[in-house]
Design an enzyme around this catalytic site. Structure first.
Site, PDB file in Angstrom:
ATOM      1  N   LYS A 267       1.253  -0.888  -2.176  1.00  0.00           N
ATOM      2  CA  LYS A 267       1.408   0.054  -3.279  1.00  0.00           C
ATOM      3  C   LYS A 267       0.378  -0.232  -4.366  1.00  0.00           C
ATOM      4  O   LYS A 267      -0.121  -1.356  -4.491  1.00  0.00           O
ATOM      5  CB  LYS A 267       2.811  -0.092  -3.908  1.00  0.00           C
ATOM      6  CG  LYS A 267       3.966   0.343  -3.034  1.00  0.00           C
ATOM      7  CD  LYS A 267       5.276   0.114  -3.761  1.00  0.00           C
ATOM      8  CE  LYS A 267       6.475   0.520  -2.921  1.00  0.00           C
ATOM      9  NZ  LYS A 267       6.557   1.986  -2.766  1.00  0.00           N
ATOM     10  N   ARG A 341      13.618   3.569   5.555  1.00  0.00           N
ATOM     11  CA  ARG A 341      14.235   4.287   6.682  1.00  0.00           C
ATOM     12  C   ARG A 341      14.354   3.403   7.922  1.00  0.00           C
ATOM     13  O   ARG A 341      15.232   3.615   8.751  1.00  0.00           O
ATOM     14  CB  ARG A 341      13.437   5.553   6.983  1.00  0.00           C
ATOM     15  CG  ARG A 341      12.030   5.332   7.496  1.00  0.00           C
ATOM     16  CD  ARG A 341      11.148   6.541   7.306  1.00  0.00           C
ATOM     17  NE  ARG A 341      10.842   6.768   5.903  1.00  0.00           N
ATOM     18  CZ  ARG A 341      10.112   7.780   5.432  1.00  0.00           C
ATOM     19  NH1 ARG A 341       9.633   8.670   6.276  1.00  0.00           N
ATOM     20  NH2 ARG A 341       9.877   7.917   4.139  1.00  0.00           N
TER      21      ARG A 341
END
Length: 490
Positions: A267, A341
């Site tokens: 990130k 996920r």
């Protein structure tokens, strides 16, 4: 959280440091007023006080009340009867949030209904929160408001249920907030698992913790893969609250990424510190489970905390790796920052195997949900009936949720080139494709997916929510459990 009590004294005679009163907008250019208190209304007539929701005006009592000072909070309307429960929660929450360091306060709605008094007290209890565990220095950190009284003139018995419920909700939400606000060097998968065990130690809840070796042996490829780049290995925590008389069962799954660097798909540095909050979903379902046990709800709750730290260490998974999930499906990891996920999918497989009446998962899953719905509204996806249960409960609790679809055409983007699935689709509709990915692991079970990436952690305060962890969605999940336990949900 503050100690919450009831006082049957009149509004004028309440002995407290701060008396919190609603402020109504004046009709036809008349000044704002306090309902049921003409003396106070007359005294403040020249202040030109704003009655917009959450606007605060703290003034000396000037002998108008026994309290040392008055805190007038705007509720955004001319007629108290027209003010919604959530507006009262937000307004009175803003009031108590401003009272850090104050020892005693009292909440009064002189002409409000019982439901409105309950909403005001709930908001006030939720607003009286401060996280000061790591504050130090020459000045003592300002703790939250010490104690809170509900003014219930002549009606203590009727107010007892409101006090008990507000106390429990605030305590549960504060557990969630404390976990989320804890720095990631202190809350990592193993310590989170230990904290979960401690929090339910005095409750009829059993706990099972799988470590990294057990996860690998059990085929939890998603959890193991996300956690393998960290020196702090992953955990899967299973909690079970199972009253013998329960006729309904619910499985809860929470995303517990205790810190998310994005892994090798790193990130950007700005804002990465907020990724300490990427375990909010796990904290939320843990809090809801504690709430269900403390309320003695007649519903079985099986809860899974999927805990991992997503780091770019030497052993980290790479974009292009193929992972075998708990149910045997294979997934191409095209982006290691789509890690939530992956851990959720493994836990969902176990949750569905319980054959519950409903599965709910909670996750700070996608930035796309924030783009779609903003910072204050959560998305809910899944099967139609399950979504409806969540939306009904959200309406009761006052938490903003919006139903999102699963467009059929997005499923094709998740078909892998060399594996069954890929862990990301195209950028447009990213929150939806993440939900569609999870749907591959729930079979036909009624299922609701709550993406709280926006409202779970706040950059600015609003009402009873300060900066940082908000606890948003905890009350909604608990309300769903309550609705199923009482039979008010189909």
């Amino acid at each position: 959280m503050p100690t919450i009590t009831i006082t049957e004294a009149s509004v004028r005679d309440v002995d407290t440091d701060v008396l919190i009163l609603p402020l109504l907008a004046g009709a036809d250019d008349a000044p704002a007023s306090v309902p049921g208190s003409p003396e106070i209304s007359e005294a403040i007539a020249g202040l030109d006080a704003s009655a917009a929701r959450g606007d605060l005006h703290r003034i000396p009592s000037f002998g108008l009340a026994a309290a040392s000072s008055l805190l007038l909070v705007g509720v955004g309307d001319e007629d108290l009867a027209e003010v919604s429960a959530e507006d009262l929660r937000l307004a009175f929450g803003a009031a108590t949030r401003s009272l850090s360091g104050v020892e005693r306060a009292a909440v009064a709605l002189p002409t409000g209904s019982a439901d409105q008094r309950a909403a005001a007290l709930e908001g006030a209890a939720l607003g009286a929160y401060a996280f000061v565990a790591h504050k130090s220095g020459t000045g003592a950190p300002k703790a939250a408001l010490g104690s809170l009284s509900l003014v219930a003139e002549g009606g203590a018995d009727a107010a007892r249920a409101a006090v008990d419920r507000s106390s429990l909700l605030a305590e549960v939400v504060d557990i969630v907030r404390d976990l989320v606000n804890t720095p990631p060097n202190l809350l990592f998968p193993a310590s989170f698992a230990q904290r979960a065990e401690e929090l339910v130690a005095d409750l009829p809840v059993t706990v099972t913790v799988l470590d990294e070796e057990q996860l690998a042996e059990g085929g939890y490829g998603g959890i193991v893969g996300v956690g393998q780049g960290s020196a702090r290995p992953p955990r899967l925590v299973r909690l079970e609250y199972a009253p013998t008389t329960a006729k309904r069962s619910v499985a809860l799954v929470g995303k517990g990424i205790t810190f998310d660097t994005g892994g090798i798909s790193l990130k950007p540095a700005p804002g990465m510190d907020d990724m300490t909050s990427d375990m909010t979903g796990a904290a939320t379902v843990l809090g809801a489970t504690i709430g269900a046990a403390r309320l003695h709800l007649d519903v079985k709750v099986t809860t899974y905390l999927a805990l991992a730290e997503n780091m770019p260490g030497g052993g980290a998974q790479r974009p292009g790796d193929v992972v075998t999930m708990r149910n045997g499906k294979t997934v191409e990891v095209l982006n290691t920052d789509a890690e939530g996920r992956m851990v959720m999918a493994d836990a969902l497989v176990d949750a569905v195997a319980e054959e519950p009446d409903l599965v709910m998962d909670v996750a700070t899953l996608t930035g796309a949900a924030v783009v779609a719905l903003g910072k204050r509204t959560a998305g809910v996806m899944g099967t139609e009936d399950a979504r409806a249960l969540v939306l009904t409960a959200a309406g009761t609790s006052g938490e903003p949720f919006w139903a999102l679809p699963f467009p059929a055409e997005l499923r094709a983007d998740l078909t892998g080139r060399v594996a069954d699935l890929r862990n990301i689709g195209e950028r447009p509709g990213g929150a939806l494709s993440a939900g569609i990915f999870l749907a591959e692991f729930v079979d036909e079970t009624p299922w609701a997916h709550l993406d709280i990436a926006g409202p779970g952690f706040a950059s600015s305060p609003l009402g009873y929510m300060g900066k940082g962890a908000t606890g948003m969605s905890t009350r909604t999940v608990l309300q769903v459990l309550e609705d199923l336990a009482t039979g008010s949900a189909a």
